[in-house]
Design a protein around this motif. Sequence first.
Motif, PDB file in Angstrom:
ATOM      1  N   ILE A 368       0.843  -1.205   0.000  1.00  0.00           N
ATOM      2  CA  ILE A 368       0.000   0.000   0.000  1.00  0.00           C
ATOM      3  C   ILE A 368       0.874   1.250   0.000  1.00  0.00           C
ATOM      4  N   ARG A 369       1.918   1.238   0.823  1.00  0.00           N
ATOM      5  CA  ARG A 369       2.791   2.411   0.909  1.00  0.00           C
ATOM      6  C   ARG A 369       3.604   2.620  -0.371  1.00  0.00           C
ATOM      7  N   ALA A 370       3.794   1.567  -1.137  1.00  0.00           N
ATOM      8  CA  ALA A 370       4.530   1.692  -2.393  1.00  0.00           C
ATOM      9  C   ALA A 370       3.660   2.268  -3.507  1.00  0.00           C
ATOM     10  N   MET A 371       2.340   2.307  -3.294  1.00  0.00           N
ATOM     11  CA  MET A 371       1.446   2.863  -4.310  1.00  0.00           C
ATOM     12  C   MET A 371       1.689   4.362  -4.427  1.00  0.00           C
ATOM     13  N   PRO A 372       1.749   4.909  -5.637  1.00  0.00           N
ATOM     14  CA  PRO A 372       2.018   6.345  -5.797  1.00  0.00           C
ATOM     15  C   PRO A 372       0.783   7.210  -5.660  1.00  0.00           C
ATOM     16  N   ASN A 373      -0.388   6.607  -5.474  1.00  0.00           N
ATOM     17  CA  ASN A 373      -1.649   7.340  -5.517  1.00  0.00           C
ATOM     18  C   ASN A 373      -2.030   7.944  -4.183  1.00  0.00           C
ATOM     19  N   ARG A 374      -2.787   9.030  -4.242  1.00  0.00           N
ATOM     20  CA  ARG A 374      -3.306   9.661  -3.020  1.00  0.00           C
ATOM     21  C   ARG A 374      -4.433   8.837  -2.414  1.00  0.00           C
ATOM     22  N   GLU A 375      -5.225   8.191  -3.283  1.00  0.00           N
ATOM     23  CA  GLU A 375      -6.318   7.343  -2.833  1.00  0.00           C
ATOM     24  C   GLU A 375      -6.022   5.908  -3.259  1.00  0.00           C
ATOM     25  N   VAL A 376      -6.096   4.990  -2.318  1.00  0.00           N
ATOM     26  CA  VAL A 376      -5.809   3.581  -2.611  1.00  0.00           C
ATOM     27  C   VAL A 376      -6.991   2.735  -2.142  1.00  0.00           C
ATOM     28  N   LEU A 377      -7.567   1.974  -3.068  1.00  0.00           N
ATOM     29  CA  LEU A 377      -8.612   1.015  -2.738  1.00  0.00           C
ATOM     30  C   LEU A 377      -7.987  -0.379  -2.791  1.00  0.00           C
ATOM     31  N   VAL A 378      -8.166  -1.137  -1.731  1.00  0.00           N
ATOM     32  CA  VAL A 378      -7.496  -2.437  -1.604  1.00  0.00           C
ATOM     33  C   VAL A 378      -8.524  -3.563  -1.692  1.00  0.00           C
ATOM     34  N   LEU A 379      -8.247  -4.524  -2.555  1.00  0.00           N
ATOM     35  CA  LEU A 379      -9.047  -5.748  -2.668  1.00  0.00           C
ATOM     36  C   LEU A 379      -8.249  -6.891  -2.044  1.00  0.00           C
ATOM     37  N   PRO A 380      -8.482  -7.213  -0.762  1.00  0.00           N
ATOM     38  CA  PRO A 380      -7.677  -8.248  -0.092  1.00  0.00           C
ATOM     39  C   PRO A 380      -7.994  -9.654  -0.582  1.00  0.00           C
ATOM     40  N   ARG A 401      -2.439  10.177   2.266  1.00  0.00           N
ATOM     41  CA  ARG A 401      -3.023   9.042   1.558  1.00  0.00           C
ATOM     42  C   ARG A 401      -4.288   8.572   2.259  1.00  0.00           C
ATOM     43  N   ASP A 402      -5.342   8.331   1.462  1.00  0.00           N
ATOM     44  CA  ASP A 402      -6.578   7.746   1.944  1.00  0.00           C
ATOM     45  C   ASP A 402      -6.614   6.293   1.490  1.00  0.00           C
ATOM     46  N   VAL A 403      -6.919   5.391   2.394  1.00  0.00           N
ATOM     47  CA  VAL A 403      -6.907   3.961   2.091  1.00  0.00           C
ATOM     48  C   VAL A 403      -8.238   3.344   2.513  1.00  0.00           C
ATOM     49  N   LEU A 404      -8.851   2.600   1.601  1.00  0.00           N
ATOM     50  CA  LEU A 404     -10.064   1.853   1.908  1.00  0.00           C
ATOM     51  C   LEU A 404      -9.841   0.384   1.566  1.00  0.00           C
ATOM     52  N   LEU A 405     -10.027  -0.494   2.538  1.00  0.00           N
ATOM     53  CA  LEU A 405      -9.955  -1.930   2.296  1.00  0.00           C
ATOM     54  C   LEU A 405     -11.372  -2.434   2.048  1.00  0.00           C
ATOM     55  N   LEU A 406     -11.610  -2.961   0.873  1.00  0.00           N
ATOM     56  CA  LEU A 406     -12.949  -3.363   0.469  1.00  0.00           C
ATOM     57  C   LEU A 406     -13.236  -4.799   0.899  1.00  0.00           C
ATOM     58  N   PRO A 407     -14.492  -5.134   1.150  1.00  0.00           N
ATOM     59  CA  PRO A 407     -14.843  -6.456   1.693  1.00  0.00           C
ATOM     60  C   PRO A 407     -14.925  -7.541   0.625  1.00  0.00           C
ATOM     61  N   SER A 408     -13.794  -7.838  -0.023  1.00  0.00           N
ATOM     62  CA  SER A 408     -13.756  -8.925  -1.002  1.00  0.00           C
ATOM     63  C   SER A 408     -13.106 -10.137  -0.342  1.00  0.00           C
ATOM     64  N   ALA A 409     -13.881 -11.201  -0.193  1.00  0.00           N
ATOM     65  CA  ALA A 409     -13.391 -12.384   0.518  1.00  0.00           C
ATOM     66  C   ALA A 409     -12.810 -13.433  -0.414  1.00  0.00           C
ATOM     67  N   SER A 410     -12.820 -13.185  -1.712  1.00  0.00           N
ATOM     68  CA  SER A 410     -12.299 -14.147  -2.682  1.00  0.00           C
ATOM     69  C   SER A 410     -11.895 -13.392  -3.939  1.00  0.00           C
ATOM     70  N   MET A 411     -11.134 -14.053  -4.790  1.00  0.00           N
ATOM     71  CA  MET A 411     -10.704 -13.396  -6.019  1.00  0.00           C
ATOM     72  C   MET A 411     -11.875 -13.153  -6.966  1.00  0.00           C
ATOM     73  N   VAL A 412     -12.864 -14.051  -6.988  1.00  0.00           N
ATOM     74  CA  VAL A 412     -14.013 -13.831  -7.871  1.00  0.00           C
ATOM     75  C   VAL A 412     -14.826 -12.629  -7.407  1.00  0.00           C
ATOM     76  N   GLN A 413     -14.908 -12.400  -6.104  1.00  0.00           N
ATOM     77  CA  GLN A 413     -15.567 -11.187  -5.616  1.00  0.00           C
ATOM     78  C   GLN A 413     -14.741  -9.950  -5.969  1.00  0.00           C
ATOM     79  N   GLY A 414     -13.410 -10.080  -5.886  1.00  0.00           N
ATOM     80  CA  GLY A 414     -12.552  -8.957  -6.254  1.00  0.00           C
ATOM     81  C   GLY A 414     -12.701  -8.587  -7.718  1.00  0.00           C
TER      82      GLY A 414
END
Length: 545
Positions: A368-380, A401-414
């Motif tokens: 996440i910290r390596a991302m160059p963006n101001r806003e980062v959305l994360v698909l875990p 930086r603003d970070v949102l971790l989205l509720p994806s529990a699997s790759m197909v949901q991501g």
Amino acid sequence: MDGTALLRWGRTCLDGLENRREEINALNVFPIPDADTGTNLLATMRAAMDAADAKASPTVSAHEVAAAMAHGATIGARGNSGIILSQVLRGIAEAVRTEPLSAVTLRDALNRASVLVRDALSVPIEGTILTVLDCAAASAEACPDASLADVALAAADGAAKALGDTPSQLGVLRDAGVVDAGARGLVVLLDSLVSVTLGEIPARPEYAPSEPVTVRAAEPTDTETDSAAPQYEVMYLLADTDLEQMARLRARLTELGDSVVVVGDGAGSWSAHVHCADAGAAVEAGIAAGKLSGIRIESFATTLHDMTSGHLVTHTNMDSAKETNGPADRGILAVAAGDGAAALFEDAGAVVLGGDGAVTAAALLAAIRAMPNREVLVLPNGALPAHDLVAVGVAARDAHRDVLLLPSASMVQGLAALAVHDRGRIAVDDAFAMSEAAATTRWGSLRAARERALTMVGTCEAGDGLGLVGHDVVVIDHDVRAAGLTLLDRMLAFGGELVTLLMGAAAPDGLADDLAAHIGESFPGVEVTVYSGGQHGDLVQIGVE
């Protein structure tokens, strides 16, 4: 008012909240002065109407519409105010179970909503939306022989008068020179009802302060330390639970913090909210109470130690970040296992963190910290448990930086979430749409048992085919292919329009063709998309949309 009329009222509420969003945000000084009450109410009402619009038909009943709105608001609630709004809608739903919204049922709805909201809160505070809702209900009761339009107007006028009195009831409002923000939103909803039933919108004063308000910090008490002061807003959804467990959860969250709200939609879905110092403990309390999903953590302006380096990092509430003109400086970080799956996420515009080994919290934080963006959305995508994601999210947010971790529990949901990503939207709306896409994608997996084990549906032997829905084994068969076909039958029994098959590295030859052919024969009209994921562990990941 029948179902169609209630839909019209809901759309009028959306317009009103959109027009008054900045005014309501400017009033927001309690319980946390984070200027997002208007945004939260609007996002919650959007979720309610998305659910209600799906029920739209010429014959839809008032109860069907109101119940859908209550459910949509409960699972899509944003903030303290959004959860309370869900209970106002639930009050309407319960009042119109057998008849349309009328003068009689509107009085019942407001009374029921008042009870639901107070029951949901650990510590009710007067001078807020609670008091104003009580006054609206009392004003409606004072019109026993009036028409629906008259009762709606009486309720709205009573709420508006009570809104004007809120500064005299709550010191923080009086000091800031404003009325309560959530209560202002309630008046918008009631005025919208007047607009639909009477054909005109009541005139109200301009409540927004002429200058930005200054909130005086409260002095810590003898029993309160800086480390115990609320630093995070924690929200999540719960299922597979009951009233007793929800009561225990409410009590536990009250021990951890304040602004505790635990509500249900009356149909098995629950939402919880707390302001606390220990976000992880709040999430753990939810895990103990039911099946958790939709976890959201917002960090108030505070300072914490970096979880890996010990450096000090300043955190901010992401909703207060300034919007930029044009497409946002936003990046997507996705966790993926398997070369094929990684390529799918990369082709869709995401930066991928993956590999054959397990992804650690430290690795995700570094990515996440390596991302160059101001806003980062994360698909875990199910790579880490909830408590680790909470810790990563807290440590990753900083002043830049603003970070949102989205509720994806699997790759197909991501993948489903990534399909609706739109950089042209503000971050919170983009994250909401992506989270909704992930949440509405049912997912499962087919695996080969590695050893003899006891599951919730019986004992499996090494080599057996295991069909899972989510994380739960629902199918055991000595034949892996047969287990996969049965799993598809179970998942598609509830309907579906698109099935995604993400094939693993160890999937037997011909398995993809067998599964796709079974869908075509048994579920005509359902579209099938097959990808080579290359993931280890799952022979197939299945997504149903």
